[in-house]
Design a protein around this motif. Structure first.
Motif, PDB file in Angstrom:
ATOM      1  N   ALA A 188      10.259  35.950  23.839  1.00 17.41           N
ATOM      2  CA  ALA A 188      10.823  37.148  24.471  1.00 17.41           C
ATOM      3  C   ALA A 188      10.105  38.412  24.001  1.00 17.41           C
ATOM      4  O   ALA A 188      10.628  39.208  23.216  1.00 17.41           O
ATOM      5  N   THR A 189       8.886  38.596  24.488  1.00 19.60           N
ATOM      6  CA  THR A 189       8.092  39.792  24.193  1.00 19.60           C
ATOM      7  C   THR A 189       7.957  40.633  25.461  1.00 19.60           C
ATOM      8  O   THR A 189       8.322  40.198  26.562  1.00 19.60           O
ATOM      9  N   ASP A 190       7.383  41.818  25.314  1.00 22.27           N
ATOM     10  CA  ASP A 190       7.134  42.658  26.483  1.00 22.27           C
ATOM     11  C   ASP A 190       6.221  41.944  27.475  1.00 22.27           C
ATOM     12  O   ASP A 190       6.406  42.059  28.696  1.00 22.27           O
ATOM     13  N   ARG A 191       5.231  41.224  26.972  1.00 22.52           N
ATOM     14  CA  ARG A 191       4.304  40.493  27.837  1.00 22.52           C
ATOM     15  C   ARG A 191       5.059  39.464  28.680  1.00 22.52           C
ATOM     16  O   ARG A 191       4.826  39.345  29.889  1.00 22.52           O
ATOM     17  N   THR A 192       5.980  38.730  28.076  1.00 22.99           N
ATOM     18  CA  THR A 192       6.755  37.739  28.817  1.00 22.99           C
ATOM     19  C   THR A 192       7.641  38.407  29.855  1.00 22.99           C
ATOM     20  O   THR A 192       7.781  37.920  30.989  1.00 22.99           O
ATOM     21  N   ARG A 193       8.228  39.537  29.500  1.00 20.81           N
ATOM     22  CA  ARG A 193       9.064  40.251  30.468  1.00 20.81           C
ATOM     23  C   ARG A 193       8.235  40.741  31.656  1.00 20.81           C
ATOM     24  O   ARG A 193       8.704  40.724  32.796  1.00 20.81           O
ATOM     25  N   GLU A 194       7.005  41.155  31.394  1.00 21.04           N
ATOM     26  CA  GLU A 194       6.126  41.568  32.483  1.00 21.04           C
ATOM     27  C   GLU A 194       5.814  40.401  33.413  1.00 21.04           C
ATOM     28  O   GLU A 194       5.817  40.544  34.643  1.00 21.04           O
ATOM     29  N   LEU A 195       5.537  39.239  32.835  1.00 20.59           N
ATOM     30  CA  LEU A 195       5.247  38.059  33.649  1.00 20.59           C
ATOM     31  C   LEU A 195       6.466  37.641  34.453  1.00 20.59           C
ATOM     32  O   LEU A 195       6.357  37.271  35.632  1.00 20.59           O
ATOM     33  N   ILE A 211      12.336  24.242  29.502  1.00 20.81           N
ATOM     34  CA  ILE A 211      12.270  24.339  28.037  1.00 20.81           C
ATOM     35  C   ILE A 211      13.394  23.492  27.454  1.00 20.81           C
ATOM     36  O   ILE A 211      14.577  23.781  27.679  1.00 20.81           O
ATOM     37  N   PRO A 212      13.092  22.427  26.712  1.00 27.10           N
ATOM     38  CA  PRO A 212      14.151  21.566  26.191  1.00 27.10           C
ATOM     39  C   PRO A 212      15.222  22.301  25.383  1.00 27.10           C
ATOM     40  O   PRO A 212      16.398  21.923  25.438  1.00 27.10           O
ATOM     41  N   LEU A 213      14.849  23.341  24.632  1.00 27.34           N
ATOM     42  CA  LEU A 213      15.861  24.081  23.878  1.00 27.34           C
ATOM     43  C   LEU A 213      16.673  25.017  24.757  1.00 27.34           C
ATOM     44  O   LEU A 213      17.635  25.626  24.296  1.00 27.34           O
ATOM     45  N   GLY A 214      16.284  25.165  26.021  1.00 24.46           N
ATOM     46  CA  GLY A 214      17.092  25.897  26.984  1.00 24.46           C
ATOM     47  C   GLY A 214      17.085  27.406  26.848  1.00 24.46           C
ATOM     48  O   GLY A 214      17.947  28.085  27.412  1.00 24.46           O
ATOM     49  N   ARG A 215      16.100  27.957  26.150  1.00 24.90           N
ATOM     50  CA  ARG A 215      16.057  29.405  25.972  1.00 24.90           C
ATOM     51  C   ARG A 215      14.642  29.834  25.630  1.00 24.90           C
ATOM     52  O   ARG A 215      13.802  29.015  25.251  1.00 24.90           O
ATOM     53  N   TYR A 216      14.385  31.139  25.739  1.00 23.31           N
ATOM     54  CA  TYR A 216      13.138  31.707  25.258  1.00 23.31           C
ATOM     55  C   TYR A 216      13.209  31.850  23.733  1.00 23.31           C
ATOM     56  O   TYR A 216      14.288  32.008  23.160  1.00 23.31           O
ATOM     57  N   GLY A 217      12.067  31.805  23.098  1.00 27.82           N
ATOM     58  CA  GLY A 217      12.031  32.018  21.661  1.00 27.82           C
ATOM     59  C   GLY A 217      12.097  33.494  21.314  1.00 27.82           C
ATOM     60  O   GLY A 217      11.788  34.361  22.135  1.00 27.82           O
ATOM     61  N   GLU A 218      12.494  33.779  20.101  1.00 24.11           N
ATOM     62  CA  GLU A 218      12.481  35.145  19.588  1.00 24.11           C
ATOM     63  C   GLU A 218      11.160  35.399  18.859  1.00 24.11           C
ATOM     64  O   GLU A 218      10.624  34.485  18.221  1.00 24.11           O
ATOM     65  N   PRO A 219      10.611  36.617  18.946  1.00 24.17           N
ATOM     66  CA  PRO A 219       9.360  36.895  18.242  1.00 24.17           C
ATOM     67  C   PRO A 219       9.404  36.516  16.766  1.00 24.17           C
ATOM     68  O   PRO A 219       8.413  36.006  16.210  1.00 24.17           O
ATOM     69  N   ALA A 220      10.537  36.732  16.108  1.00 24.05           N
ATOM     70  CA  ALA A 220      10.642  36.400  14.686  1.00 24.05           C
ATOM     71  C   ALA A 220      10.463  34.903  14.438  1.00 24.05           C
ATOM     72  O   ALA A 220       9.967  34.503  13.373  1.00 24.05           O
ATOM     73  N   GLU A 221      10.848  34.074  15.408  1.00 23.03           N
ATOM     74  CA  GLU A 221      10.671  32.630  15.235  1.00 23.03           C
ATOM     75  C   GLU A 221       9.191  32.265  15.238  1.00 23.03           C
ATOM     76  O   GLU A 221       8.759  31.365  14.510  1.00 23.03           O
ATOM     77  N   PHE A 222       8.421  32.955  16.059  1.00 23.81           N
ATOM     78  CA  PHE A 222       6.973  32.770  16.018  1.00 23.81           C
ATOM     79  C   PHE A 222       6.395  33.334  14.717  1.00 23.81           C
ATOM     80  O   PHE A 222       5.567  32.700  14.066  1.00 23.81           O
TER      81      PHE A 222
END
Length: 252
Positions: A188-195, A211-222
């Motif tokens: 969930a970054t600005d780049r993903t929101r743009e896409l 996505i098997p986990l059913g959600r977008y990842g958070e930047p902190a997880e990366f």
């Protein structure tokens, strides 16, 4: 777990926002110091202030510029007196199919996404002391393994960059320098929101459901994964590309 990052110094390109910023935050939280760069003067100043001027230094620079890696190394030495590795992150290429992208779009993306990253990696590897180790992480994309609709330039460049990272891991490994790639999926970054904004609602729904986990990842997880891989705690990890995508890739 002690990652062994205290007082170590890392360069993070694209470190003022998105995945680079998340990585810089994770490194600082573990006791490291960072040199962040991006092309925006205000963004660099804000990032340094928020990371803490005792923890961070900033440089306004474009990774596509040949002199940028040496400038980043010089700043790391001037401010913190050492250099232990880097995360190389740049903005994604514009949306286009491989056939519809113009020559200029291909050239600009090659200069920043591909050549800029390779140039920085070989320069940084040369600055790491033999036998003392160090790590270089290249932010790729899941397009390194599987094409993404509408991102033809990324589909063309990222797989080659992943193989370049593998090649450099072979070359620099005997000196104790690790080189690896990271493949973010839908974070969930600005780049993903743009896409997402450019895609129709049905396509966005299908993407999330895949996505098997059913959600977008958070930047902190990366950022936490990147910090671990750059750290001495991951000292036997090199020459690989690690997905951070919630299980979305359908290849092992």
């Amino acid at each position: 777990m002690d990652l062994g990052l205290t007082e170590r110094v890392y360069v993070v390109t694209g470190g003022t926002r998105g995945l680079g910023r998340a990585t810089a935050e994770a490194l600082v939280a573990e006791g490291a110091r960072v040199v962040v760069s991006s092309r925006g003067e205000e963004a660099v100043a804000t990032a340094v202030a928020e990371l803490g001027e005792g923890n961070a230094a900033g440089l306004v620079a474009d990774l596509a510029a040949p002199e940028t890696p040496e400038r980043l190394l010089a700043l790391a030495g001037e401010r913190f007196g050492r250099f232990d590795g880097a995360l190389l992150s740049v903005g994604g290429p514009p949306r286009a199919t491989a056939a519809s992208a113009t020559d200029e779009q291909w050239r600009a993306a090659f200069e920043s996404v591909f050549l800029g990253a390779v140039r920085a990696a070989r320069t940084f590897a040369g600055a790491l002391a033999e036998g003392e180790g160090g790590a270089l992480g290249l932010v790729l994309s899941s397009s390194a393994r599987s094409p993404i609709d509408g991102l033809g330039i990324s589909n063309g460049l990222r797989p080659g960059l992943a193989m370049a990272a593998k090649d450099m891991s072979d070359e620099f490994g005997p000196r104790g320098v690790r080189v690896l790639g990271l493949m973010p999926g839908r974070i969930a970054t600005d780049r993903t929101r743009e896409l997402d904004a450019a895609a129709d609602p049905e396509a966005r729904r299908r993407t999330r459901e895949a996505i098997p986990l059913g959600r977008y990842g958070e930047p902190a997880e990366f950022g936490r994964v990147a910090a671990f891989l750059l750290s001495p705690a991951a000292g036997y990890v090199t020459g690989t590309t690690v997905p951070v995508d919630g299980g979305a890739l359908r290849t092992p």
